[in-house]
Write an enzyme that holds these catalytic residues in place. Structure first.
Site, short mmCIF file in Angstrom:
data_model
loop_
_atom_site.label_atom_id
_atom_site.label_comp_id
_atom_site.label_asym_id
_atom_site.label_seq_id
_atom_site.Cartn_x
_atom_site.Cartn_y
_atom_site.Cartn_z
N HIS A 339 46.11 44.25 39.76
CA HIS A 339 46.99 44.39 38.70
C HIS A 339 48.32 43.59 39.00
CE1 HIS A 339 44.99 48.17 39.00
NE2 HIS A 339 44.72 48.08 37.90
N CYS A 340 48.18 42.53 39.58
CA CYS A 340 49.37 41.45 39.78
C CYS A 340 50.31 42.08 40.40
CB CYS A 340 49.74 40.92 38.47
SG CYS A 340 48.77 39.89 37.65
N ALA A 341 50.07 43.22 41.34
CA ALA A 341 51.16 43.91 42.07
C ALA A 341 50.62 44.39 43.49
CB ALA A 341 51.54 45.17 41.19
#
Ligand SMILES: Cc1ncc(COP(=O)(O)O)c(C=O)c1O
Length: 384
Positions: A339-341
Site C-alpha cells: 500500500h505504498c507504505a
C-alpha cells in the site's frame, strides 16, 4: 460486486459529481481567472465555490490560503520542499505513506535532518514521543492523520498543541481522513493541511490541495513550479501572494467542479453521520474477521480509534492470492501488499509481504460486511 478499495480511491461518487463535471465541459468550458468574459467568470466562480466548500469542511477561515494541487502527494511536496531548508529538522512518524517519506528522504540529501518517531505495532503514536523528538532547530512536525494501512488515527490535535508551545509548524496529510473524520484546522492547530480530492471528499482523481495556515509565512515558501497565474501579467517574476504564487498553469477546473460537488455532498450529509456509519461497518468487520480461525487483524481493533480501513492476513495464503480469489470468486475488490507504505508495514510487522486491506466507504452496507466475512471464512477454511 463489492467495492472495498475506498482507501485507494472512493467509488461510487455521490450524485452531482459527474453532473457538475459534464456541466462544466458542456456549458462553461472557459479558462478560470484568465479572461473577463462571462464564461471565464463562471468558471472562476465554480473553482472559487469549490475552494469555499473545502475551507468550510476543514474550518479554514480564508479560501485564498487554499492552494489547489493535483493530489495530496503534490500538496505534501509543496509543503515540505517549499518550507524546509538545509539545516532544518523535521519530525515524522513510522507509519507514513511514501508520499510523505519519499520527499523527506530526498530532502535529507539536501541537508534536512529527519527524525522518525516509532509508533506501536498497532500503529499508535504517543504525542510524548513527538515532544521528546523536537529540538531547537525543528521547523516542522509532519504526520498523516490516519494510517492508510491500519487506519489508526494519529493524535494530531495533541501534537498541534505541542507544536504551538514549541514554535514548530504542523503539517498533516489528511488523505485518509478528509471527508471521513472531522477536521478543524483551527481547533486542531494544524498549520498545513494536505488533502486529496478523490477519496472521502468524493471528487475525481487529479484534485487535491494544501491549506496554508496564518502561522506559515508564505513569503518564505518556494513554489514547486512557476508560470502563468492570470494575475500580475505585467511581471516576469512570480507573484508573491497566495494562492496564485503556488497555482501556476491552467487548473483542473473540470475536476474542481466535480470536487466542489463532492465536498458539498459531504457537507450536506455531515462528516459526523458518514463517520458514524463507517464506524459501525468497521467494528462489525473487525469483530467478524477476528472470529474466523486463521485470520490475523492488525491495528487497534477498535473502530473508534481508526478509519474504516481494516488490514488482515489469512494464515497459509499469500495476501496476493487472497486478493485475486476475493475478486475472481466473490466479486470483492480490495488492495493487497504494501500500500505504498513500507514504513507502516515494518511498524506493524507485516513487511515485506503486506496485508489484505478492506477500505470501506460511505456507500458500503452492513449486508456487504456479512458477504465479505462469509467469503473470507471460506478462504481461511480452504487455506487451513
Ligand atoms: C496517507 C496517504 N498519503 C498520501 C496518499 C497519496 O494520495 P494521492 O495519490 O492522491 O496523492 C495516500 C493515498 O493512498 C494516502 O493514503
Amino acid at each position: 460486486m463489492i467495492y472495498f478499495d475506498n482507501a485507494a480511491t472512493s467509488w461510487p461518487k455521490p450524485p452531482g459529481v459527474a453532473e457538475a463535471m459534464v456541466r462544466f465541459l458542456e456549458e462553461v468550458g472557459a479558462n478560470p481567472g484568465r479572461a473577463a468574459h462571462r464564461r471565464a467568470v463562471d468558471a472562476g466562480r465554480i473553482v472559487y465555490e469549490a475552494r469555499e466548500a473545502a475551507c468550510a469542511l476543514f474550518g479554514a477561515p480564508d479560501p485564498l490560503r487554499l492552494v489547489w494541487c493535483k493530489n495530496v502527494t503534490e500538496a505534501l511536496n509543496l509543503a515540505l520542499r517549499g518550507l524546509l531548508r538545509c539545516g532544518d529538522h523535521v519530525v515524522t512518524s513510522s507509519i507514513e505513506h511514501n508520499s510523505m517519506m519519499r520527499p523527506l528522504r530526498a530532502l535529507e540529501r539536501d541537508g534536512v535532518e529527519v527524525t522518525v518517531v516509532r509508533c506501536s505495532p498497532q500503529g499508535v503514536l504517543d504525542p510524548a514521543d513527538v515532544k521528546a523528538a523536537i529540538r531547537p532547530h525543528t521547523k516542522m512536525v509532519a504526520l498523516n492523520h490516519a494510517s492508510n494501512v491500519v487506519g489508526t488515527l494519529l493524535p494530531v490535535a495533541e501534537v498541534g498543541t505541542i507544536c504551538r508551545q514549541r514554535g514548530v509548524l504542523l503539517l498533516v496529510d489528511a488523505a485518509q481522513t478528509g471527508g471521513a473524520y472531522p477536521i478543524d484546522v483551527q481547533a486542531d492547530q494544524i498549520d498545513l493541511l494536505g488533502f486529496t480530492g478523490h477519496k472521502s471528499l468524493c471528487g475525481p482523481m487529479g484534485t487535491g490541495g494544501l491549506i496554508v495556515g496564518e502561522r506559515v509565512d508564505e513569503t518564505q515558501m518556494e513554489p514547486l513550479v512557476r508560470g502563468g497565474t492570470g494575475s500580475r501579467s505585467e511581471e516576469e517574476l512570480q507573484p508573491g501572494f497566495l494562492p496564485d504564487m503556488c497555482e501556476s498553469g491552467t487548473p483542473n477546473a473540470v475536476g474542481l467542479a466535480g470536487l466542489g460537488a463532492g465536498v458539498r455532498w459531504v457537507l450536506a450529509h455531515s462528516v459526523g453521520a458518514i463517520r458514524a456509519h463507517e464506524v459501525t461497518l468497521a467494528q462489525r468487520l473487525i469483530e467478524g474477521l477476528q472470529s474466523i480461525p486463521g485470520i490475523t487483524v492488525y491495528g487497534t481493533l477498535d473502530a473508534e480509534l481508526q478509519t474504516a480501513t481494516v488490514s488482515f492476513n489469512v494464515e497459509g495464503m499469500a495476501c496476493s492470492e487472497v486478493g485475486l480469489r476475493l475478486d475472481d470468486e466473490y466479486g470483492i475488490m480490495c488492495r493487497v501488499g504494501l500500500h505504498c507504505a513500507p514504513a507502516a508495514h515494518r511498524t506493524i510487522g507485516t513487511f515485506p509481504d503486506g496485508t489484505v486491506r478492506f477500505g470501506l466507504g460511505a456507500f458500503n452496507t452492513a449486508g456487504e460486511m456479512e458477504r465479505a466475512l462469509a467469503a473470507v471464512a471460506e478462504l481461511a477454511a480452504a487455506a487451513g
